[in-house]
Design a protein around this motif. Structure first.
Motif, mmCIF file in Angstrom:
data_model
loop_
_atom_site.group_PDB
_atom_site.id
_atom_site.type_symbol
_atom_site.label_atom_id
_atom_site.label_comp_id
_atom_site.label_asym_id
_atom_site.label_seq_id
_atom_site.Cartn_x
_atom_site.Cartn_y
_atom_site.Cartn_z
ATOM 1 N N ASN A 37 0.827 -1.204 0.000
ATOM 2 C CA ASN A 37 0.000 0.000 0.000
ATOM 3 C C ASN A 37 0.862 1.256 0.000
ATOM 4 O OD1 ASN A 37 -2.311 1.688 0.349
ATOM 5 N ND2 ASN A 37 -3.334 -0.033 1.329
ATOM 6 N N ILE A 38 1.919 1.242 0.795
ATOM 7 C CA ILE A 38 2.829 2.391 0.842
ATOM 8 C C ILE A 38 3.477 2.610 -0.513
ATOM 9 C CG2 ILE A 38 5.037 3.194 1.779
ATOM 10 C CD1 ILE A 38 4.192 1.908 4.455
ATOM 11 N N PHE A 43 4.411 6.274 -3.592
ATOM 12 C CA PHE A 43 5.473 6.321 -4.591
ATOM 13 C C PHE A 43 4.948 6.171 -6.025
ATOM 14 C CE2 PHE A 43 7.568 5.144 -0.653
ATOM 15 C CZ PHE A 43 8.670 5.992 -0.653
ATOM 16 N N ALA A 44 4.340 5.025 -6.342
ATOM 17 C CA ALA A 44 3.979 4.731 -7.729
ATOM 18 C C ALA A 44 2.924 5.686 -8.283
ATOM 19 C CB ALA A 44 3.512 3.277 -7.856
ATOM 20 N N LEU A 45 1.763 5.776 -7.604
ATOM 21 C CA LEU A 45 0.698 6.652 -8.102
ATOM 22 C C LEU A 45 1.105 8.127 -8.106
ATOM 23 C CD1 LEU A 45 -2.593 5.064 -6.711
ATOM 24 C CD2 LEU A 45 -1.934 5.331 -9.109
ATOM 25 N N PRO A 46 1.732 8.654 -7.035
ATOM 26 C CA PRO A 46 2.175 10.053 -7.096
ATOM 27 C C PRO A 46 3.138 10.318 -8.250
ATOM 28 C CG PRO A 46 2.203 9.292 -4.834
ATOM 29 C CD PRO A 46 1.920 8.087 -5.682
ATOM 30 N N GLY A 284 -8.848 3.556 1.392
ATOM 31 C CA GLY A 284 -9.408 2.991 2.610
ATOM 32 C C GLY A 284 -8.448 2.029 3.282
ATOM 33 N N ASN A 285 -7.825 1.161 2.497
ATOM 34 C CA ASN A 285 -6.888 0.205 3.069
ATOM 35 C C ASN A 285 -5.695 0.906 3.699
ATOM 36 O OD1 ASN A 285 -4.546 -2.077 2.639
ATOM 37 N ND2 ASN A 285 -6.572 -2.944 3.018
ATOM 38 N N ARG A 286 -5.300 2.040 3.117
ATOM 39 C CA ARG A 286 -4.172 2.816 3.670
ATOM 40 C C ARG A 286 -4.490 3.300 5.075
ATOM 41 N NH1 ARG A 286 0.139 4.315 5.089
ATOM 42 N NH2 ARG A 286 1.573 5.761 4.079
#
Length: 319
Positions: A37-38, A43-46, A284-286
């Motif tokens: 999730n992190i 990292f990836a989406l940003p 939500g999971n974050r």
């Protein structure tokens, strides 16, 4: 056209299925996905959103402003309506409602935008620009709503704040802005607006990270789903119908009210008509919030969009 839609949706289901299999087979701990999730959220989406926005010419963004107005209004109206129904009618917790509403209100621009729009209007710079602007509208002007609600409930649960939401608003906004998923695309928009061009070396360095974003998010969603039992209920049916039919017609009404026509009008309606996005489930999971309804809407809307997308493609063909 149905072939094009199925072809665009196939990677989504395949990657989610791989994540689901990995979770069920215990290849990945589906009860504890914090590290994955992190990686996805911080990292990836940003990186993907920053690259998309910073490389979008400001002049192009300005020209796309009528489409942006339609997208933002359609998303905001849907968000407000679903959040009200979820909390007041279906008695969901604010956290659960926030995740559900973001899933419904924010279409899957990242995975479906380019293949669907390219098949209708043709692939080219203008199509890519429209998708990039759509992603920017969603990430900068939609996701903070969900984040602020999640941050507010997290603070209240920890006993850090007991005041009204309005009193907490500055703190909540700051906490949301500190999230890479928010400041990444926002920074890209600002740099584009003031005409600062990022060095090619920097963009090429984060490109592999950005390219992994959608796949990693879908794989993570599959892992999350492997730990749940999906149930179809009134909430899920209402949310899915809203996503696939009501929200696109809201966009259509806004298009008519603004007097738009041609490619801009078609693009705005079709972008909103895409199936539900995965941001809500991942957000939500974050925060440790599980929303079975949001997960079910994500899957159900993806399947049923095979029927709804051809409908709106046909309806917009004469615009």
């Amino acid at each position: 056209m149905t072939y094009v839609i199925v072809h665009a949706l196939a990677p989504i289901f395949v990657i989610m299925l791989l994540g689901f299999f990995a979770g069920k087979a215990k290849m990945v701990d589906n009860k504890n996905v914090s590290l994955l999730n992190i990686f996805v959220m911080d990292f990836a989406l940003p990186a993907a959103l920053f690259s998309a926005t910073v490389q979008t010419p400001w002049e192009g963004i300005v020209k796309q402003s009528p489409m942006s107005v339609v997208l933002v209004l359609a998303m905001w109206i849907t968000y407000a309506a679903i959040y009200f129904l979820a909390t007041k009618v279906f008695k969901k917790s604010p956290q659960d409602a926030a995740v559900l509403t973001l899933t419904v209100a924010l279409p899957n621009y990242a995975a479906l935008g380019l293949p669907i729009l390219g098949s209708v209007l043709g692939e080219g710079p203008s199509t890519s620009l429209s998708v990039a602007v759509s992603i920017a509208c969603g990430s900068v002007l939609m996701t903070p709503f969900c984040l602020m609600i999640l941050e507010r409930e997290k603070a209240r649960a920890a006993g850090e704040a007991a005041g009204s939401t309005l009193a907490m608003l500055p703190v909540l906004m700051w906490r949301s802005l500190k999230k890479p998923i928010v400041w990444g695309p926002l920074l890209g928009v600002i740099l584009s607006a003031i005409g600062i061009r990022m060095p090619d070396l920097l963009l090429s360095s984060i490109k592999p990270l950005g390219m992994s974003a959608t796949a990693a998010a879908l794989f993570l969603t599959g892992v999350i789903l492997s730990a749940r039992k999906l149930k179809i209920n009134t909430v899920v049916c209402t949310a899915t119908i809203t996503k696939l039919l009501i929200q696109p017609f809201i966009a259509w009404g806004i298009v008519m009210a603004l007097g738009l026509s041609g490619p801009i009008a078609i693009t705005a309606i079709l972008m909103i008509a895409l199936s539900a996005g995965f941001f809500g489930v991942v957000f939500g999971n974050r925060f440790g919030v599980q929303s079975p309804d949001a997960e079910a809407v994500l899957l159900l809307s993806s399947v049923l969009s095979i029927l709804s997308l051809p409908l709106f493609i046909s309806l917009t063909s004469g615009m």
